[in-house]
Scaffold this motif. Structure first.
Motif, PDB file in Angstrom:
ATOM      1  N   ILE A  48      -0.942   4.574 -11.778  1.00 18.13           N
ATOM      2  CA  ILE A  48      -0.598   3.167 -11.581  1.00 18.13           C
ATOM      3  C   ILE A  48      -0.675   2.404 -12.897  1.00 18.13           C
ATOM      4  O   ILE A  48       0.189   1.565 -13.204  1.00 18.13           O
ATOM      5  CB  ILE A  48      -1.548   2.528 -10.542  1.00 18.13           C
ATOM      6  CG1 ILE A  48      -1.130   2.944  -9.129  1.00 18.13           C
ATOM      7  CG2 ILE A  48      -1.530   1.012 -10.642  1.00 18.13           C
ATOM      8  CD1 ILE A  48       0.184   2.360  -8.667  1.00 18.13           C
TER       9      ILE A  48
ATOM     10  N   ASN B 217       2.117   1.707  -3.442  1.00 20.44           N
ATOM     11  CA  ASN B 217       1.030   2.213  -4.280  1.00 20.44           C
ATOM     12  C   ASN B 217       0.868   3.724  -4.105  1.00 20.44           C
ATOM     13  O   ASN B 217       0.769   4.478  -5.082  1.00 20.44           O
ATOM     14  CB  ASN B 217      -0.270   1.491  -3.921  1.00 20.44           C
ATOM     15  CG  ASN B 217      -1.416   1.862  -4.843  1.00 20.44           C
ATOM     16  OD1 ASN B 217      -1.214   2.192  -6.011  1.00 20.44           O
ATOM     17  ND2 ASN B 217      -2.624   1.817  -4.330  1.00 20.44           N
TER      18      ASN B 217
ATOM     19  N   ASP C 282       0.828  -1.212   0.000  1.00 20.35           N
ATOM     20  CA  ASP C 282       0.000   0.000   0.000  1.00 20.35           C
ATOM     21  C   ASP C 282       0.860   1.258   0.000  1.00 20.35           C
ATOM     22  O   ASP C 282       0.537   2.245  -0.675  1.00 20.35           O
ATOM     23  CB  ASP C 282      -0.937   0.005   1.207  1.00 20.35           C
ATOM     24  CG  ASP C 282      -2.035  -1.052   1.090  1.00 20.35           C
ATOM     25  OD1 ASP C 282      -2.323  -1.476  -0.046  1.00 20.35           O
ATOM     26  OD2 ASP C 282      -2.572  -1.460   2.129  1.00 20.35           O
TER      27      ASP C 282
ATOM     28  N   LEU D 196      -2.810  -3.901 -10.465  1.00 25.30           N
ATOM     29  CA  LEU D 196      -1.965  -4.021  -9.285  1.00 25.30           C
ATOM     30  C   LEU D 196      -2.451  -5.148  -8.389  1.00 25.30           C
ATOM     31  O   LEU D 196      -1.650  -5.905  -7.834  1.00 25.30           O
ATOM     32  CB  LEU D 196      -1.961  -2.695  -8.519  1.00 25.30           C
ATOM     33  CG  LEU D 196      -0.900  -2.562  -7.432  1.00 25.30           C
ATOM     34  CD1 LEU D 196       0.497  -2.576  -8.045  1.00 25.30           C
ATOM     35  CD2 LEU D 196      -1.103  -1.292  -6.633  1.00 25.30           C
TER      36      LEU D 196
END
Length: 210
Positions: free
Chosen positions: A107, A98, A95, A182
């Protein structure tokens, strides 16, 4: 961050996004530094103020992710066995990775460039070379955690090489598969890490306990 620093950050990020978009649509070999600079309406000289070359732009985001994994491993609880510490360092920093990525590029673009890296021989060779350097760094951290000499005990390098091999397999399978999200990469990584056998997964310190 002052105004000047924010302006420099915006220029760097714009160059990075332009480079990655060109790599993903045109191809890495077909993209020049001049193409990247022109896409942002800056000079080649400006580009080189931020990046040593186009290869650095291709790996900027993956290197950021690697830095976060290294830091996550350094802060894992000392009682975790080596393989579990590596596993959790990757999965639990997902996370944070990300969030760090989306501050710079979308992303979706980052994931598209992963496919470019896997399919471009020059980039794949550079990726594997840097992966070996990263593995050496991780092995040093594991050895330090376990109170071992990394040059005398082969297990830190072996367990990191095993772990790195699993990561490379999942990257390759993900990049050629149908789920280029992802979450798809995360699920594949989790699945393969969970398949690693117990040979190196135990508590290395137990053998030294009285």
């Amino acid at each position: 961050m002052n105004l000047r620093e924010r302006k420099k950050r915006r220029t760097r990020d714009a160059l990075l996004r332009a480079a990655l978009e060109l790599f993903a649509t045109r191809g890495y070999e077909e993209t020049t530094v001049d193409d990247i600079a022109a896409a942002v309406d800056v000079s080649q000289r400006t580009f080189f103020r931020y990046f040593a070359g186009k290869e650095e732009t291709a790996f900027f985001v993956p290197r950021l992710a690697e830095t976060l994994v290294v830091e996550a491993l350094r802060t894992r609880p000392p009682d975790e066995v080596p393989l579990e510490a590596l596993r959790r360092a990757v999965l639990e920093s997902w996370d944070a990775i990300n969030e760090a990525v989306v501050e710079i590029v979308p992303i979706e673009l980052h994931l598209r460039v992963y496919r470019v890296i896997e399919s471009t021989p020059a980039l794949l060779a550079a990726h594997l070379r840097r992966s070996a350097e990263l593995e050496e760094q991780l092995a040093g951290i594991i050895a330090e955690r376990e109170g071992l000499d990394v040059d005398a005990d082969p297990r830190p390098r072996i367990v990191v090489a095993l772990f790195g091999g699993v990561i490379r397999v999942t990257e390759r399978l993900w990049s050629t598969g149908g789920d280029l999200t992802l979450d798809g990469m995360r699920q594949l990584t989790t699945t393969y890490l969970d398949q690693v056998g117990p040979a190196l997964a135990g508590n290395w310190r137990a053998e030294h306990s009285p």
